[in-house]
Design a protein around this motif. Structure first.
Motif, mmCIF file in Angstrom:
data_model
loop_
_atom_site.group_PDB
_atom_site.id
_atom_site.type_symbol
_atom_site.label_atom_id
_atom_site.label_comp_id
_atom_site.label_asym_id
_atom_site.label_seq_id
_atom_site.Cartn_x
_atom_site.Cartn_y
_atom_site.Cartn_z
ATOM 1 N N LEU A 294 0.834 -1.204 0.000
ATOM 2 C CA LEU A 294 0.000 0.000 0.000
ATOM 3 C C LEU A 294 0.868 1.252 0.000
ATOM 4 C CD1 LEU A 294 -2.843 1.307 0.325
ATOM 5 C CD2 LEU A 294 -2.229 1.493 2.736
ATOM 6 N N LEU B 28 -3.626 12.578 -1.369
ATOM 7 C CA LEU B 28 -4.087 11.220 -1.649
ATOM 8 C C LEU B 28 -3.265 10.217 -0.846
ATOM 9 C CD1 LEU B 28 -4.832 9.893 -5.211
ATOM 10 C CD2 LEU B 28 -3.584 8.501 -3.578
ATOM 11 N N LYS C 94 2.173 10.204 -7.120
ATOM 12 C CA LYS C 94 3.034 10.907 -8.070
ATOM 13 C C LYS C 94 2.298 11.205 -9.371
ATOM 14 C CE LYS C 94 6.599 8.606 -9.774
ATOM 15 N NZ LYS C 94 7.987 8.116 -9.905
ATOM 16 N N GLN D 245 4.002 1.631 -1.084
ATOM 17 C CA GLN D 245 4.623 1.796 -2.404
ATOM 18 C C GLN D 245 3.610 2.254 -3.436
ATOM 19 O OE1 GLN D 245 7.673 1.763 -3.467
ATOM 20 N NE2 GLN D 245 8.644 1.175 -1.542
ATOM 21 N N GLY D 246 2.451 1.606 -3.437
ATOM 22 C CA GLY D 246 1.419 1.976 -4.407
ATOM 23 C C GLY D 246 0.910 3.390 -4.191
ATOM 24 N N SER D 247 0.855 3.816 -2.950
ATOM 25 C CA SER D 247 0.387 5.170 -2.670
ATOM 26 C C SER D 247 1.336 6.208 -3.267
ATOM 27 C CB SER D 247 0.278 5.377 -1.162
ATOM 28 O OG SER D 247 -0.683 4.517 -0.616
ATOM 29 N N ASN E 169 -4.501 7.664 2.245
ATOM 30 C CA ASN E 169 -4.221 6.224 2.258
ATOM 31 C C ASN E 169 -3.548 5.803 3.558
ATOM 32 O OD1 ASN E 169 -5.360 5.706 -0.191
ATOM 33 N ND2 ASN E 169 -3.432 5.631 -1.334
ATOM 34 N N LEU F 41 3.308 5.723 -5.772
ATOM 35 C CA LEU F 41 3.167 5.615 -7.233
ATOM 36 C C LEU F 41 1.966 6.418 -7.716
ATOM 37 C CD1 LEU F 41 3.416 2.244 -9.162
ATOM 38 C CD2 LEU F 41 1.683 3.910 -9.734
ATOM 39 N N VAL F 42 0.805 6.128 -7.154
ATOM 40 C CA VAL F 42 -0.418 6.804 -7.587
ATOM 41 C C VAL F 42 -0.353 8.286 -7.255
ATOM 42 C CG1 VAL F 42 -2.909 6.920 -7.249
ATOM 43 C CG2 VAL F 42 -1.785 4.700 -7.395
#
Lengths: 210, 210
Positions: B175, B191, B184, B177-179, B195, B181-182
């Motif tokens: 989560l 955002l 950016k 890492q994905g946060s 999260n 990514l998204v």
DNA sequence: TTGGACATACAAACCGGTCGGTATGTAATG
DNA sequence: CATTACATACCGACCGGTTTGTATGTCCAA
């Protein structure tokens, strides 16, 4: 009637050629990224020469955005199975979506479970506005659909737990992208599946009545 | 001739020079990725010539792994504030960690909240075994620490909810890492913060007693 | 004086992209 | 139907610039 079969040995099918280039790009980019993949390589993979390539695409960037869009269409088609049936309980739609995601980790055709949008986001969205916009659009599309289902499920089931469907949708999207990222590096599809199961349990928990 | 005072303006400090190269690499790579950043560019950023660069690093790949390791050390130092105090309630350690993560999204020095390990993972881990191993090591380190805290918290608080600390730790790492990514791509630090707050609430929920 | 720490110059491959040319399909004309 | 005219699809050589990496020289401290 069209007798295209009889006439020539070499088939001239520009749309198919263009698609071949996109397919080759997707295949190579999922493995090597955008900068790591050269136009020459793409042409070779697609059985095409560079002169022909630049007839179909203005430049490499145009091909990249086309590949992202194509990937987005693939994704939409993939999730359609869960999203299309509007008569279904939205919570069941979400459950189906998780099943589809788990199925995506089991595809035999590709070695790893990876997302082109996520890769392009990490590599290019900070420097290339066109790619950034293309990726953001795809991320938004996924989130919007999930948020829509969550909102509908909320209205239908009236859960005790308070939550913002849009925030939860972004939460799930981020988790999904991050899972593919981590799963790739740790070479574990099972890790991705565990995360999806936890995400599913999380959503179920939101709607659980004590 | 030239004034060569005891401590001249040109200081010969190879360790510092090496670090300058790493720092420049981190700075540029966070923006442009690995393939998108050239050795020339790094040398220029570090105020160094190419000959000097290859005196310190065997090749570009060696620099990349050094940069990932350096990033890992930075991260460990960052999280140490939460992890070091072993006398503290492990659940409070986790709460501190979330605070640190939120603080990371508010750094003024860098434009975006991004992770070099995540970027390198997406771009290179499928093709470059050295990078893959380096990134996996860093991801494992983070997860191991979180899993340790979760396990300790479980032993201390004996929550009703059943969960596997290792799985939850990977869930949180993904989560996180994905946060980034998204966040950016969508250009939204908020955002990311949302999260993290949801993740924190998720962990609190695991230990909540009805 | 010797060796590490750099700078300078250069090599060889590769990059995205262009260009002249050719093969092929199509449509109008006679 | 045959000819002409033109547009599209594609080829492969080539260009200027950039890439990583090397070979060599120079400076400085011990």
């Amino acid at each position: 009637m069209s007798k295209k079969a009889t006439s020539s040995k070499r088939e001239r099918d520009p749309a198919a050629t263009r698609q071949r280039l996109i397919d080759a790009t997707v295949r190579l980019m999922l493995q090597q990224g955008f900068s790591g993949t050269s136009v020459d390589q793409i042409c070779k993979e697609a059985g095409m020469t560079k002169g022909g390539f630049f007839h179909h695409f203005e430049n490499k960037e145009a091909l990249g955005t086309a590949a992202v869009e194509w990937w987005g269409q693939m994704g939409t088609a993939l999730y359609a199975e869960a999203w299309k049936d509007t008569a279904l309980d939205p919570l069941d739609q979400l459950r189906r979506m998780f099943d589809i995601m788990i199925g995506f980790t089991r595809r035999p055709d590709e070695a790893a479970c990876v997302c082109m949008v996520g890769m392009m986001s990490q590599e290019m969205s900070a420097t290339n506005p066109a790619f950034q916009a293309a990726c953001e659009k795809e991320l938004n599309l996924w989130t919007t659909n999930v948020a829509r289902m969550l909102t509908a499920a909320k209205k239908l089931h009236k859960p005790e737990t308070k939550f913002d469907p849009v925030q939860v949708a972004w939460f799930l999207n981020s988790l999904w992208q991050g899972s593919m990222l981590v799963g790739k590096t740790c070479r574990s599809q099972e890790l991705i599946r565990h995360n999806i199961k936890l995400a599913r349990a999380y959503v179920e928990g939101l709607f659980q009545t004590n």
